[in-house]
Enzyme design. Structure first.
Site, PDB file in Angstrom:
ATOM      1  N   HIS A   1       0.842  -1.180   0.025  1.00 24.43           N
ATOM      2  CA  HIS A   1       0.049  -0.153  -0.020  1.00 24.43           C
ATOM      3  C   HIS A   1       0.910   1.326  -0.249  1.00 24.43           C
ATOM      4  O   HIS A   1       1.923   1.231   0.828  1.00 24.43           O
ATOM      5  CB  HIS A   1      -0.878  -0.123   1.197  1.00 24.43           C
TER       6      HIS A   1
ATOM      7  N   GLU B   1      -7.923  -4.959  -0.241  1.00 26.03           N
ATOM      8  CA  GLU B   1      -8.338  -5.433  -1.549  1.00 26.03           C
ATOM      9  C   GLU B   1      -8.335  -7.157  -1.200  1.00 26.03           C
ATOM     10  O   GLU B   1      -9.247  -7.839  -2.073  1.00 26.03           O
ATOM     11  CB  GLU B   1      -7.582  -5.306  -2.923  1.00 26.03           C
TER      12      GLU B   1
HETATM   13  N1  ACO Z   1       3.907  -7.826  -4.663  1.00 27.23           N
HETATM   14  C1  ACO Z   1       5.321  -7.705  -4.565  1.00 27.23           C
HETATM   15  N2  ACO Z   1       6.105  -6.481  -4.695  1.00 27.23           N
HETATM   16  C2  ACO Z   1       5.333  -5.362  -4.543  1.00 27.23           C
HETATM   17  C3  ACO Z   1       4.369  -5.456  -3.969  1.00 27.23           C
HETATM   18  C4  ACO Z   1       3.486  -6.637  -4.269  1.00 27.23           C
HETATM   19  N3  ACO Z   1       2.034  -6.515  -3.861  1.00 27.23           N
HETATM   20  N4  ACO Z   1       3.819  -3.949  -3.813  1.00 27.23           N
HETATM   21  C5  ACO Z   1       4.983  -3.231  -3.787  1.00 27.23           C
HETATM   22  N5  ACO Z   1       5.966  -4.410  -4.218  1.00 27.23           N
HETATM   23  C6  ACO Z   1       7.432  -4.011  -4.358  1.00 27.23           C
HETATM   24  C7  ACO Z   1       7.476  -3.077  -5.750  1.00 27.23           C
HETATM   25  O1  ACO Z   1       7.797  -3.844  -6.795  1.00 27.23           O
HETATM   26  C8  ACO Z   1       8.440  -1.984  -5.613  1.00 27.23           C
HETATM   27  O2  ACO Z   1       9.601  -2.671  -5.786  1.00 27.23           O
HETATM   28  P1  ACO Z   1      10.798  -1.745  -6.315  1.00 27.23           P
HETATM   29  O3  ACO Z   1      11.215  -0.815  -5.416  1.00 27.23           O
HETATM   30  O4  ACO Z   1      11.886  -2.940  -6.597  1.00 27.23           O
HETATM   31  O5  ACO Z   1      10.166  -1.388  -7.637  1.00 27.23           O
HETATM   32  C9  ACO Z   1       8.452  -1.794  -4.045  1.00 27.23           C
HETATM   33  O6  ACO Z   1       7.804  -2.866  -3.538  1.00 27.23           O
HETATM   34  C10 ACO Z   1       7.739  -0.562  -3.744  1.00 27.23           C
HETATM   35  O7  ACO Z   1       6.442  -0.534  -4.310  1.00 27.23           O
HETATM   36  P2  ACO Z   1       5.825   0.743  -4.909  1.00 27.23           P
HETATM   37  O8  ACO Z   1       4.997   0.496  -6.079  1.00 27.23           O
HETATM   38  O9  ACO Z   1       6.743   1.855  -4.938  1.00 27.23           O
HETATM   39  O10 ACO Z   1       4.761   0.731  -3.833  1.00 27.23           O
HETATM   40  P3  ACO Z   1       3.735   2.075  -4.178  1.00 27.23           P
HETATM   41  O11 ACO Z   1       3.616   2.575  -2.424  1.00 27.23           O
HETATM   42  O12 ACO Z   1       3.803   2.892  -4.799  1.00 27.23           O
HETATM   43  O13 ACO Z   1       2.510   1.114  -4.437  1.00 27.23           O
HETATM   44  C11 ACO Z   1       0.868  -0.382  -4.724  1.00 27.23           C
HETATM   45  C12 ACO Z   1       1.471   0.500  -3.530  1.00 27.23           C
HETATM   46  C13 ACO Z   1       0.292   0.247  -6.019  1.00 27.23           C
HETATM   47  C14 ACO Z   1      -0.524  -0.846  -3.976  1.00 27.23           C
HETATM   48  C15 ACO Z   1       1.795  -1.566  -4.694  1.00 27.23           C
HETATM   49  O14 ACO Z   1       1.836  -2.008  -3.335  1.00 27.23           O
HETATM   50  C16 ACO Z   1       0.940  -2.893  -5.518  1.00 27.23           C
HETATM   51  O15 ACO Z   1       1.092  -2.783  -6.561  1.00 27.23           O
HETATM   52  N6  ACO Z   1       0.304  -3.803  -4.907  1.00 27.23           N
HETATM   53  C17 ACO Z   1      -0.356  -4.574  -5.797  1.00 27.23           C
HETATM   54  C18 ACO Z   1      -1.720  -4.296  -6.280  1.00 27.23           C
HETATM   55  C19 ACO Z   1      -2.843  -3.884  -5.266  1.00 27.23           C
HETATM   56  O16 ACO Z   1      -2.949  -4.798  -4.257  1.00 27.23           O
HETATM   57  N7  ACO Z   1      -3.368  -2.687  -5.387  1.00 27.23           N
HETATM   58  C20 ACO Z   1      -4.597  -2.447  -4.290  1.00 27.23           C
HETATM   59  C21 ACO Z   1      -4.073  -1.299  -3.504  1.00 27.23           C
HETATM   60  S1  ACO Z   1      -5.235  -0.895  -2.200  1.00 27.23           S
HETATM   61  C22 ACO Z   1      -6.161   0.255  -3.157  1.00 27.23           C
HETATM   62  O17 ACO Z   1      -5.540   1.180  -3.776  1.00 27.23           O
HETATM   63  C23 ACO Z   1      -7.407   0.498  -2.652  1.00 27.23           C
END
Ligand code: ACO
Length: 378
Positions: free
Chosen positions: A257, A315
């Site tokens: 998140h 989610e």
């Molecule tokens: N699985 C694996 N790796 C992950 C996940 C995940 N679910 N979430 C983040 N990471 C990793 C990313 O690959 C990233 O690695 P990097 O730095 O090598 O690129 C690192 O953790 C940081 O991730 P960011 O994308 O910078 O985190 P951000 O805070 O921007 O994104 C997000 C949050 C978009 C929710 C992300 O965690 C994600 O894509 N999760 C999966 C999709 C999801 O569940 N979405 C629903 C969110 S809840 C809502 O919006 C209501």
């Protein structure tokens, strides 16, 4: 302005004051309208929550009646909107495309100029009807007319299935709608506030917000969560599944998140609601599988990214709960919109009350000093 001023994704930048919800990502707290999310989600009807967000207070009995009847009176759609939704379903559009059409078309039902409070009620009342009508057309069926004698959540379920839902199903959906109704300045809410900051109208703002919610990084995750749960159910090997996904560089849907560094507090609320619901039905296999997958995934993510805490987000149990309630997977994100439109409209009202046009700036990284080349020389 220099590159060091750049805040990609506006992370951590405060751009508005709000009384609607407080999100503490470090402590894992969410307060909506002054109530801890667990209390509001499990006790309020959705109409009470709407009144709370729109006015700042819980309604008394008369006020609640008046919210209920205003929503019930506005639920039906003009013929033109039904025709558009039929065309969208028959043309293969997604439910979120239909929700966007339904939101935008809410102004068709307006006979006079835009009015923020009235438009808020109108678009909140009509969005579920648009989603349900799309779903009926998608299945080759005619829409079920809204039933003014039912509450907002019960009516949505009844328009989807043609049957009056059981009280525990309505309670489950209301818990969900309340739990996700508002969540600080998330992307879709910000989109709504940006639109209203230009002194545009609530219907336009909600249309933009639906577009923002559609993306998989925001509201599009619960469908893929259900796919994951089904795949794990077939393979019977959650650890192997999770390892393979992470080794392939994929993200596990339902985890991570932007704000929370601990478990999303809404996950606990929805998990409890799902537990109650599945237990009452005497069918816990799916829930057990989900809980096992969650635990395996959180451990695997900790090993995969020891530098960044990736915990369960809203989610994950959204997918588990909505699946149990009989909401079709194709409508998960649109149902999120049916809830969040309460927050979007409340933010619109807040923005109008204390407006400053949203106008950030970009760091220019393009060329300078180019000279014009006539087209025949390019
Ligand atoms: N699985 C694996 N790796 C992950 C996940 C995940 N679910 N979430 C983040 N990471 C990793 C990313 O690959 C990233 O690695 P990097 O730095 O090598 O690129 C690192 O953790 C940081 O991730 P960011 O994308 O910078 O985190 P951000 O805070 O921007 O994104 C997000 C949050 C978009 C929710 C992300 O965690 C994600 O894509 N999760 C999966 C999709 C999801 O569940 N979405 C629903 C969110 S809840 C809502 O919006 C209501």
């Amino acid at each position: 302005m220099t590159d060091s001023d750049l805040q990609r994704g506006l992370e951590g930048v405060a751009v508005a004051e709000t009384r609607l919800s407080r999100v503490d990502g470090a402590a894992g707290e969410l307060v909506i309208g002054g109530f801890p999310v667990a209390e509001l989600a499990t006790r309020a009807t959705f109409e009470e929550t709407l009144h709370l967000l729109w006015t700042g207070d819980l309604p008394d009995a008369d006020e609640l009646d008046s919210v209920r009847s205003a929503l019930a009176a506005h639920r039906d759609l003009p013929e033109e909107t039904y025709a558009l939704l039929r065309a969208a379903a028959e043309g293969g559009s997604t439910a979120m495309d239909a929700a966007r059409i339904g939101a935008a078309a809410a102004s068709v039902a307006r006979t006079d100029a835009a009015d923020p409070e009235r438009d808020a009620r109108l678009v909140v009342a009509q969005l579920p009807t648009a989603v349900a009508a799309y779903w009926r057309y998608w299945n080759g069926e005619e829409p079920i007319a809204p039933d003014p004698s039912l509450g907002h959540a019960a009516n949505y379920l009844s328009m989807l299935t043609g049957e009056e839902p059981a009280p525990e199903t309505v309670r489950g959906l209301e818990t969900y709608l309340n739990a996700v109704v508002d969540h600080g300045l998330n992307a879709s809410t910000f989109a709504a506030r940006v639109v209203v900051s230009t002194e545009s109208d609530v219907v336009s703002a909600v249309t933009a917000a639906v577009g923002a919610l559609k993306g998989p990084l925001h509201g599009g995750a619960p469908g893929p969560v259900l796919d994951m749960l089904r795949e794990v159910g077939e393979s019977g090997d959650p650890a192997g599944y999770v390892r393979a996904k992470l080794d392939d560089g994929e993200r596990l849907m339902g985890f991570g998140h932007r704000v929370y560094r601990v478990r999303d507090p809404r996950a606990a609320v929805l998990q409890s609601a799902a537990e109650r619901f599945y237990r009452d039905r005497g069918d816990e296999a799916f829930l057990d599988r989900a809980q096992e997958l969650e635990s395996v995934a959180v451990d695997a993510l900790a090993a995969h990214r020891p530098d960044r805490r990736l915990e369960t987000n809203v989610e994950f149990y959204t997918a588990v709960l909505l699946n149990g309630l009989g909401v079709p997977q194709e409508l998960f994100t649109a149902t999120f919109g049916v809830a969040r439109v309460g927050g979007w409209t409340a933010h619109c009202l807040e923005q109008y009350a204390d407006n400053r046009i949203v106008r950030p700036r970009a760091v220019y990284v393009g060329d300078e000093g180019r000279t014009w080349t006539p087209i025949e020389q390019r």
